[in-house]
Design a protein around this motif. Sequence first.
Motif, short mmCIF file in Angstrom:
data_model
loop_
_atom_site.label_atom_id
_atom_site.label_comp_id
_atom_site.label_asym_id
_atom_site.label_seq_id
_atom_site.Cartn_x
_atom_site.Cartn_y
_atom_site.Cartn_z
N GLY A 105 25.96 32.04 25.43
CA GLY A 105 24.95 33.06 25.18
C GLY A 105 24.57 33.92 26.37
O GLY A 105 23.76 34.83 26.24
N ASN A 106 25.14 33.66 27.53
CA ASN A 106 24.84 34.43 28.74
C ASN A 106 26.02 35.29 29.15
O ASN A 106 27.15 34.80 29.20
N GLU A 107 25.75 36.56 29.45
CA GLU A 107 26.80 37.48 29.92
C GLU A 107 27.22 37.06 31.34
O GLU A 107 26.37 36.78 32.19
N ALA A 108 28.55 37.01 31.57
CA ALA A 108 29.06 36.65 32.89
C ALA A 108 30.23 37.57 33.24
O ALA A 108 31.11 37.77 32.42
N ASN A 109 30.20 38.11 34.44
CA ASN A 109 31.31 38.89 34.98
C ASN A 109 31.72 38.19 36.27
O ASN A 109 30.95 38.19 37.23
N THR A 110 32.92 37.61 36.26
CA THR A 110 33.33 36.75 37.36
C THR A 110 34.72 37.12 37.85
O THR A 110 35.61 37.43 37.06
N GLU A 111 34.90 37.07 39.17
CA GLU A 111 36.20 37.28 39.81
C GLU A 111 36.93 35.94 39.83
O GLU A 111 36.37 34.93 40.28
N PHE A 112 38.16 35.93 39.34
CA PHE A 112 38.97 34.72 39.32
C PHE A 112 40.38 35.03 39.78
O PHE A 112 40.88 36.15 39.60
N THR A 113 41.03 34.02 40.35
CA THR A 113 42.47 33.96 40.34
C THR A 113 42.79 32.89 39.31
O THR A 113 42.28 31.77 39.37
N LYS A 163 55.79 27.85 26.25
CA LYS A 163 54.58 27.09 25.95
C LYS A 163 53.74 27.00 27.21
O LYS A 163 54.25 26.71 28.30
N MET A 164 52.43 27.24 27.08
CA MET A 164 51.54 27.11 28.22
C MET A 164 51.20 25.63 28.41
O MET A 164 50.78 24.96 27.48
N LEU A 165 51.40 25.16 29.64
CA LEU A 165 51.09 23.77 29.99
C LEU A 165 49.73 23.65 30.65
O LEU A 165 49.05 22.63 30.50
N ALA A 166 49.33 24.68 31.40
CA ALA A 166 48.07 24.60 32.15
C ALA A 166 47.52 25.99 32.42
O ALA A 166 48.29 26.95 32.58
N LEU A 167 46.20 26.08 32.43
CA LEU A 167 45.49 27.31 32.80
C LEU A 167 44.32 26.89 33.67
O LEU A 167 43.51 26.05 33.25
N THR A 168 44.26 27.42 34.89
CA THR A 168 43.20 27.06 35.83
C THR A 168 42.51 28.31 36.33
O THR A 168 43.16 29.24 36.82
N PHE A 169 41.18 28.33 36.19
CA PHE A 169 40.35 29.41 36.73
C PHE A 169 39.86 29.00 38.11
O PHE A 169 39.24 27.95 38.25
N SER A 170 40.13 29.82 39.12
CA SER A 170 39.60 29.59 40.47
C SER A 170 38.69 30.76 40.80
O SER A 170 39.13 31.91 40.87
N SER A 171 37.41 30.47 40.96
CA SER A 171 36.45 31.52 41.31
C SER A 171 36.73 31.99 42.73
O SER A 171 36.91 31.17 43.64
N VAL A 172 36.81 33.32 42.91
CA VAL A 172 37.16 33.88 44.22
C VAL A 172 36.26 35.08 44.53
O VAL A 172 35.60 35.62 43.65
N ARG A 173 36.28 35.50 45.77
CA ARG A 173 35.60 36.74 46.16
C ARG A 173 36.38 37.94 45.63
O ARG A 173 37.59 37.84 45.41
N ASP A 174 35.74 39.07 45.50
CA ASP A 174 36.43 40.26 45.01
C ASP A 174 37.44 40.80 46.01
O ASP A 174 38.24 41.67 45.68
N THR A 175 37.45 40.27 47.24
CA THR A 175 38.43 40.68 48.25
C THR A 175 39.66 39.78 48.27
O THR A 175 40.58 40.00 49.06
N HIS A 176 39.70 38.76 47.40
CA HIS A 176 40.79 37.81 47.36
C HIS A 176 42.11 38.53 47.06
O HIS A 176 42.15 39.41 46.21
N VAL A 177 43.17 38.14 47.76
CA VAL A 177 44.49 38.77 47.59
C VAL A 177 45.51 37.69 47.29
O VAL A 177 45.51 36.62 47.90
N ILE A 178 46.39 37.97 46.32
CA ILE A 178 47.51 37.09 46.02
C ILE A 178 48.68 37.49 46.91
O ILE A 178 49.06 38.66 46.94
N LYS A 179 49.24 36.55 47.65
CA LYS A 179 50.42 36.82 48.48
C LYS A 179 51.65 36.85 47.57
O LYS A 179 51.86 35.96 46.78
#
Length: 140
Positions: free
Chosen positions: A102-110, A123-139
Motif C-alpha cells: 500500500g505504500n508507493e516506493a521508487n527505489t534504485e536497484f541492480t 527458465k529463470m532460476l533466481a532474481l535478486t534485488f540489490s539496493s544501490v545508489r543512483d550513481t551505481h555503475v555495472i562494469k
Amino acid sequence: MFNANFSVAQNAGATEQQIIKLSKDKWQWMADKNVDKLAQLFDDKSKFVHMSGTWKKDEELEIIKTGSIWYKKADVHDVAVELFDDNAIIWSRITLSAMVRGNEANTEFTVTEVYKKEGNDWKMLALTFSSVRDTHVIKH
C-alpha cells in the motif's frame, strides 16, 4: 576458421539480445500481474531475494497476483549479460516504481537474474534485488 568464430559471435549476440528481451518482457508481465506468463518463466525451484526476505516461486507469484508488491514500472538504465553454456546471467540497473503493501516506493536497484536454457525455452532460476545508489555503475 574465421566464419566459425564469426558465427559463434553472432549466435552469442543473438542469445544476449534474447535474454535482454526476456528480462524486459518479465518486467512488463510483473507490472501487468500476468502470473500465467511468469509461472511459465520461473523454474519450479526458483528463488527471489528482496529487501524484506527470500522466497520461492509460489510465494512470488502470490505476491504479484494479490498486489502485495505491485511492480508498476521498471525503468532499465543499463544491462550486462554473460553466457555460460546453457546458462545466462543478466545484471540490470533499474529504477523500480512499486506499491509495497500500500505504500508507493521508487527505489534504485541492480537486479541479478539467472536463467537456464531448457530445450528451446529459458527458465529463470533466481532474481535478486540489490539496493544501490543512483550513481551505481555495472562494469561491462
